[in-house]
Motif scaffolding. Structure first.
Motif, PDB file in Angstrom:
ATOM      1  N   GLY A   1       3.828 -14.293  -4.869  1.00 45.06           N
ATOM      2  CA  GLY A   1       4.034 -12.975  -4.290  1.00 45.06           C
ATOM      3  C   GLY A   1       2.845 -12.066  -4.572  1.00 45.06           C
ATOM      4  N   VAL A   2       2.946 -10.838  -4.077  1.00 47.56           N
ATOM      5  CA  VAL A   2       1.904  -9.838  -4.268  1.00 47.56           C
ATOM      6  C   VAL A   2       2.461  -8.751  -5.176  1.00 47.56           C
ATOM      7  CG1 VAL A   2       0.436  -8.129  -3.120  1.00 47.56           C
ATOM      8  CG2 VAL A   2       0.893 -10.320  -2.009  1.00 47.56           C
ATOM      9  N   PHE A   3       1.689  -8.416  -6.216  1.00 46.44           N
ATOM     10  CA  PHE A   3       2.106  -7.419  -7.198  1.00 46.44           C
ATOM     11  C   PHE A   3       0.981  -6.426  -7.434  1.00 46.44           C
ATOM     12  CE2 PHE A   3       4.679 -11.111  -7.951  1.00 46.44           C
ATOM     13  CZ  PHE A   3       5.932 -10.596  -8.260  1.00 46.44           C
ATOM     14  N   GLU A   4       1.342  -5.180  -7.717  1.00 44.45           N
ATOM     15  CA  GLU A   4       0.379  -4.169  -8.131  1.00 44.45           C
ATOM     16  C   GLU A   4       0.308  -4.213  -9.654  1.00 44.45           C
ATOM     17  OE1 GLU A   4      -0.815   0.304  -6.829  1.00 44.45           O
ATOM     18  OE2 GLU A   4       1.319  -0.126  -7.025  1.00 44.45           O
TER      19      GLU A   4
ATOM     20  N   GLY B   1      -5.200 -15.498  -9.363  1.00 45.33           N
ATOM     21  CA  GLY B   1      -4.785 -14.860  -8.123  1.00 45.33           C
ATOM     22  C   GLY B   1      -5.996 -14.314  -7.407  1.00 45.33           C
ATOM     23  N   TYR B   2      -5.730 -13.504  -6.370  1.00 44.57           N
ATOM     24  CA  TYR B   2      -6.836 -12.859  -5.670  1.00 44.57           C
ATOM     25  C   TYR B   2      -6.405 -11.477  -5.194  1.00 44.57           C
ATOM     26  CZ  TYR B   2      -4.534 -14.655  -1.427  1.00 44.57           C
ATOM     27  OH  TYR B   2      -3.634 -14.949  -0.437  1.00 44.57           O
ATOM     28  N   ALA B   3      -7.396 -10.592  -5.084  1.00 43.57           N
ATOM     29  CA  ALA B   3      -7.145  -9.233  -4.603  1.00 43.57           C
ATOM     30  C   ALA B   3      -6.798  -9.295  -3.123  1.00 43.57           C
ATOM     31  CB  ALA B   3      -8.374  -8.360  -4.830  1.00 43.57           C
ATOM     32  N   VAL B   4      -5.753  -8.578  -2.720  1.00 43.79           N
ATOM     33  CA  VAL B   4      -5.360  -8.586  -1.312  1.00 43.79           C
ATOM     34  C   VAL B   4      -5.935  -7.394  -0.554  1.00 43.79           C
ATOM     35  CG1 VAL B   4      -3.282  -9.934  -1.716  1.00 43.79           C
ATOM     36  CG2 VAL B   4      -3.137  -7.450  -1.717  1.00 43.79           C
ATOM     37  N   GLU B   5      -6.498  -6.442  -1.284  1.00 43.37           N
ATOM     38  CA  GLU B   5      -7.207  -5.319  -0.662  1.00 43.37           C
ATOM     39  C   GLU B   5      -8.237  -4.807  -1.646  1.00 43.37           C
ATOM     40  OE1 GLU B   5      -4.332  -1.479  -1.453  1.00 43.37           O
ATOM     41  OE2 GLU B   5      -3.831  -2.742   0.259  1.00 43.37           O
ATOM     42  N   ASP B   6      -9.182  -4.030  -1.134  1.00 44.28           N
ATOM     43  CA  ASP B   6     -10.210  -3.458  -2.003  1.00 44.28           C
ATOM     44  C   ASP B   6      -9.581  -2.532  -3.042  1.00 44.28           C
ATOM     45  OD1 ASP B   6     -11.943  -4.734  -0.286  1.00 44.28           O
ATOM     46  OD2 ASP B   6     -12.757  -2.899   0.606  1.00 44.28           O
TER      47      ASP B   6
ATOM     48  N   LEU C   1      -6.695   2.485 -10.959  1.00 43.12           N
ATOM     49  CA  LEU C   1      -6.066   1.992 -12.186  1.00 43.12           C
ATOM     50  C   LEU C   1      -5.358   0.660 -11.986  1.00 43.12           C
ATOM     51  CD1 LEU C   1      -4.562   5.363 -13.489  1.00 43.12           C
ATOM     52  CD2 LEU C   1      -6.732   4.273 -14.121  1.00 43.12           C
ATOM     53  N   THR C   2      -5.099   0.309 -10.726  1.00 40.95           N
ATOM     54  CA  THR C   2      -4.368  -0.916 -10.422  1.00 40.95           C
ATOM     55  C   THR C   2      -5.048  -1.671  -9.287  1.00 40.95           C
ATOM     56  OG1 THR C   2      -2.932   0.198  -8.815  1.00 40.95           O
ATOM     57  CG2 THR C   2      -2.137   0.078 -11.104  1.00 40.95           C
ATOM     58  N   ALA C   3      -4.641  -2.925  -9.120  1.00 41.23           N
ATOM     59  CA  ALA C   3      -5.086  -3.748  -7.996  1.00 41.23           C
ATOM     60  C   ALA C   3      -3.875  -4.476  -7.450  1.00 41.23           C
ATOM     61  CB  ALA C   3      -6.134  -4.746  -8.464  1.00 41.23           C
ATOM     62  N   LYS C   4      -3.863  -4.706  -6.141  1.00 40.10           N
ATOM     63  CA  LYS C   4      -2.819  -5.499  -5.520  1.00 40.10           C
ATOM     64  C   LYS C   4      -3.304  -6.946  -5.500  1.00 40.10           C
ATOM     65  CE  LYS C   4      -0.882  -1.707  -2.994  1.00 40.10           C
ATOM     66  NZ  LYS C   4      -0.873  -0.979  -1.737  1.00 40.10           N
ATOM     67  N   VAL C   5      -2.508  -7.806  -6.137  1.00 42.99           N
ATOM     68  CA  VAL C   5      -2.923  -9.190  -6.394  1.00 42.99           C
ATOM     69  C   VAL C   5      -1.881 -10.162  -5.868  1.00 42.99           C
ATOM     70  CG1 VAL C   5      -3.379 -10.857  -8.244  1.00 42.99           C
ATOM     71  CG2 VAL C   5      -4.230  -8.511  -8.440  1.00 42.99           C
ATOM     72  N   LYS C   6      -2.349 -11.197  -5.183  1.00 44.84           N
ATOM     73  CA  LYS C   6      -1.519 -12.329  -4.767  1.00 44.84           C
ATOM     74  C   LYS C   6      -1.588 -13.376  -5.852  1.00 44.84           C
ATOM     75  CE  LYS C   6       0.468 -15.447  -1.974  1.00 44.84           C
ATOM     76  NZ  LYS C   6       1.062 -16.377  -2.921  1.00 44.84           N
ATOM     77  N   LEU C   7      -0.436 -13.679  -6.456  1.00 43.46           N
ATOM     78  CA  LEU C   7      -0.387 -14.709  -7.493  1.00 43.46           C
ATOM     79  C   LEU C   7      -0.511 -16.084  -6.843  1.00 43.46           C
ATOM     80  CD1 LEU C   7       2.528 -13.423  -9.755  1.00 43.46           C
ATOM     81  CD2 LEU C   7       0.098 -12.849  -9.836  1.00 43.46           C
ATOM     82  N   LEU C   8      -1.117 -17.005  -7.575  1.00 41.89           N
ATOM     83  CA  LEU C   8      -1.328 -18.341  -7.023  1.00 41.89           C
ATOM     84  C   LEU C   8      -0.216 -19.332  -7.338  1.00 41.89           C
ATOM     85  CD1 LEU C   8      -5.156 -18.839  -7.569  1.00 41.89           C
ATOM     86  CD2 LEU C   8      -3.938 -18.081  -5.543  1.00 41.89           C
TER      87      LEU C   8
END
Length: 109
Positions: free
Chosen positions: A55-58, A90-95, A101-108
């Motif tokens: 999933g994608v998490f902040e 994971g990887y960043a899903v947006e810049d 303070l946070t990044a939106k990340v797709k877990l692998l």
């Protein structure tokens, strides 16, 4: 050697036992081996809970580090999300700007 497998679960969440002496609050980022997951609910010591691994998490990220969508990332206890060098979680899903303070990340998973 047999070459058959038995289906266990879909794998978006895994069973996780809180082996610490403290309660793990819901949404806590947890490291296990070279992977990360997110606690699906509060877990008391010794309790079995769900660990989200897809999933994608902040998630909190390292101050001063900018990310571009698609950058491979890793989570460290010291810095949060940072660009990955060898291990990828994971990887960043947006810049994300350096000031974010946070990044939106797709877990692998």
């Amino acid at each position: 050697m047999e070459k058959t497998a038995a289906y266990i679960q879909k794998g978006e969440s895994l069973n996780y036992i809180n082996s610490t002496q403290s309660k793990i609050p819901a949404n806590t980022v947890l490291l296990f081996g070279s992977r990360m997951g997110i606690a699906g609910g509060d877990m008391e010591p010794g309790e079995l809970g769900a660990l989200h691994v897809a999933g994608v998490f902040e998630i909190p990220k390292k101050a001063g580090e900018a990310l571009t969508a698609g950058d491979n990332v890793v989570f460290t206890e010291e810095d949060g999300i940072v660009k990955a060098t060898d291990i990828v979680m994971g990887y960043a899903v947006e810049d994300a700007a350096a000031s974010d303070l946070t990044a939106k990340v797709k877990l692998l998973g």
